[in-house]
Write a protein that holds these residues in place. Structure first.
Motif, PDB file in Angstrom:
ATOM      1  N   VAL A   1       0.843  -1.200   0.000  1.00 55.58           N
ATOM      2  CA  VAL A   1       0.000   0.000   0.000  1.00 55.58           C
ATOM      3  C   VAL A   1       0.876   1.247   0.000  1.00 55.58           C
ATOM      4  O   VAL A   1       0.597   2.225  -0.692  1.00 55.58           O
ATOM      5  CB  VAL A   1      -0.917   0.002   1.241  1.00 55.58           C
ATOM      6  N   SER A   2       1.956   1.209   0.790  1.00 54.64           N
ATOM      7  CA  SER A   2       2.891   2.338   0.851  1.00 54.64           C
ATOM      8  C   SER A   2       4.243   1.835   1.325  1.00 54.64           C
ATOM      9  O   SER A   2       4.368   0.711   1.831  1.00 54.64           O
ATOM     10  CB  SER A   2       2.376   3.424   1.801  1.00 54.64           C
TER      11      SER A   2
ATOM     12  N   ILE B   1       7.729   3.336   3.498  1.00 56.75           N
ATOM     13  CA  ILE B   1       8.326   4.399   4.306  1.00 56.75           C
ATOM     14  C   ILE B   1       9.822   4.129   4.381  1.00 56.75           C
ATOM     15  O   ILE B   1      10.251   3.102   4.923  1.00 56.75           O
ATOM     16  CB  ILE B   1       7.731   4.440   5.723  1.00 56.75           C
TER      17      ILE B   1
ATOM     18  N   GLU C   1       3.964  -1.196   3.957  1.00 61.60           N
ATOM     19  CA  GLU C   1       2.622  -1.299   4.503  1.00 61.60           C
ATOM     20  C   GLU C   1       1.760  -2.165   3.597  1.00 61.60           C
ATOM     21  O   GLU C   1       1.714  -1.964   2.382  1.00 61.60           O
ATOM     22  CB  GLU C   1       1.988   0.087   4.618  1.00 61.60           C
TER      23      GLU C   1
ATOM     24  N   TYR D   1       2.065  -3.807   8.994  1.00 61.12           N
ATOM     25  CA  TYR D   1       3.322  -3.211   8.539  1.00 61.12           C
ATOM     26  C   TYR D   1       4.440  -4.233   8.717  1.00 61.12           C
ATOM     27  O   TYR D   1       4.458  -4.973   9.711  1.00 61.12           O
ATOM     28  CB  TYR D   1       3.690  -1.987   9.379  1.00 61.12           C
TER      29      TYR D   1
END
Length: 246
Positions: free
Chosen positions: A76-77, A79, A97, A102
């Motif tokens: 999803v993302s 970092i 994510e 996570y």
């Protein structure tokens, strides 16, 4: 979901030895977390052909540290880092994510032979703890990687509290962190097993369990398996793996 974490002690070196390709070629692992890639973060073509997407945070210093996460599921993302320059410049953490959790790939600093980086190490530990607790408000967490800390005497072949990774300060931080609702899944499933994940190239009697997969409490019931793959060669570390039910 099957996950693998491994400090490869140089991605280029491990690829030349064929160790990583053989491991990933089994098709067993959905997410693979690599530490100490020591390179630009480019994914070798042979691994790309196995169906992985790659996300990396190399160190600014050439040939040093760096982390890479491989995943067969599009995240999803992503970092990159902690948002703290002094740590992120060393390429020490990357988080992916997914819909329901996570996954954090971490390479903790070594305190240094003379403990000259102990304060830097502890600052990093505290920053990671704060980062994870903030994420945990949203979703459960898995953090795997090279912590450069042995939790207790069962986790080291020798005992010297002035040795990096064995200092009371480092062990106290890790054990306190676990009390905040995080689980060292290997030790949870194998409470009395003495096994090491790192062994000195020069002094073979020196060995420690310093590589971990840790899950937040909410994932406890989903953990099926946690193992140290002691028979895998190619680095001074061996991989660790966990399996979770989906």
């Amino acid at each position: 979901m099957m996950m693998l974490s491994w400090n490869v002690n140089g991605l280029r070196s491990i690829m030349k030895k064929g160790s990583l390709e053989r491991l990933l070629g089994t098709g067993n692992y959905d997410v693979v977390l690599l530490q100490e890639i020591r390179g630009s973060g480019d994914l070798p073509l042979t691994i790309m052909n196995l169906g992985y997407e790659a996300y990396s945070l190399p160190a600014e210093r050439k040939g040093y540290a760096g982390v890479m996460t491989l995943t067969k599921v599009h995240p999803v993302s992503v970092i990159k880092g902690l948002g703290i320059k002094e740590f992120d410049a060393e390429g020490r953490m990357i988080t992916v994510e997914f819909n329901d959790l996570y996954i954090v790939n971490a390479y903790f600093p070594r305190a240094g032979d003379d403990l000259s980086r102990l304060n830097f190490k502890l600052s990093f530990c505290n920053a990671v703890e704060k980062f994870l607790n903030n994420l945990r408000y949203k979703k459960p967490i898995i953090i795997c990687g090279d912590f450069n800390i042995a939790r207790d005497k069962i986790d080291s072949s020798f005992w010297d509290e002035k040795h990096p990774g064995l200092t009371p300060e480092e062990r106290d931080w890790l054990n306190q962190f676990l009390k905040e609702g995080f689980i060292d899944v290997f030790r949870e499933l194998h409470p009395n097993t003495k096994v090491y994940t790192w062994r000195s190239y020069r002094e073979r009697w020196r060995a420690m369990r310093i590589d971990y997969c840790i899950v937040s409490e909410e994932l406890r019931s989903k953990v099926i398996k946690a193992e140290v793959l002691s028979n895998v060669e190619g680095s001074d570390h061996v991989p660790v793996m966990i399996e979770l039910s989906t």
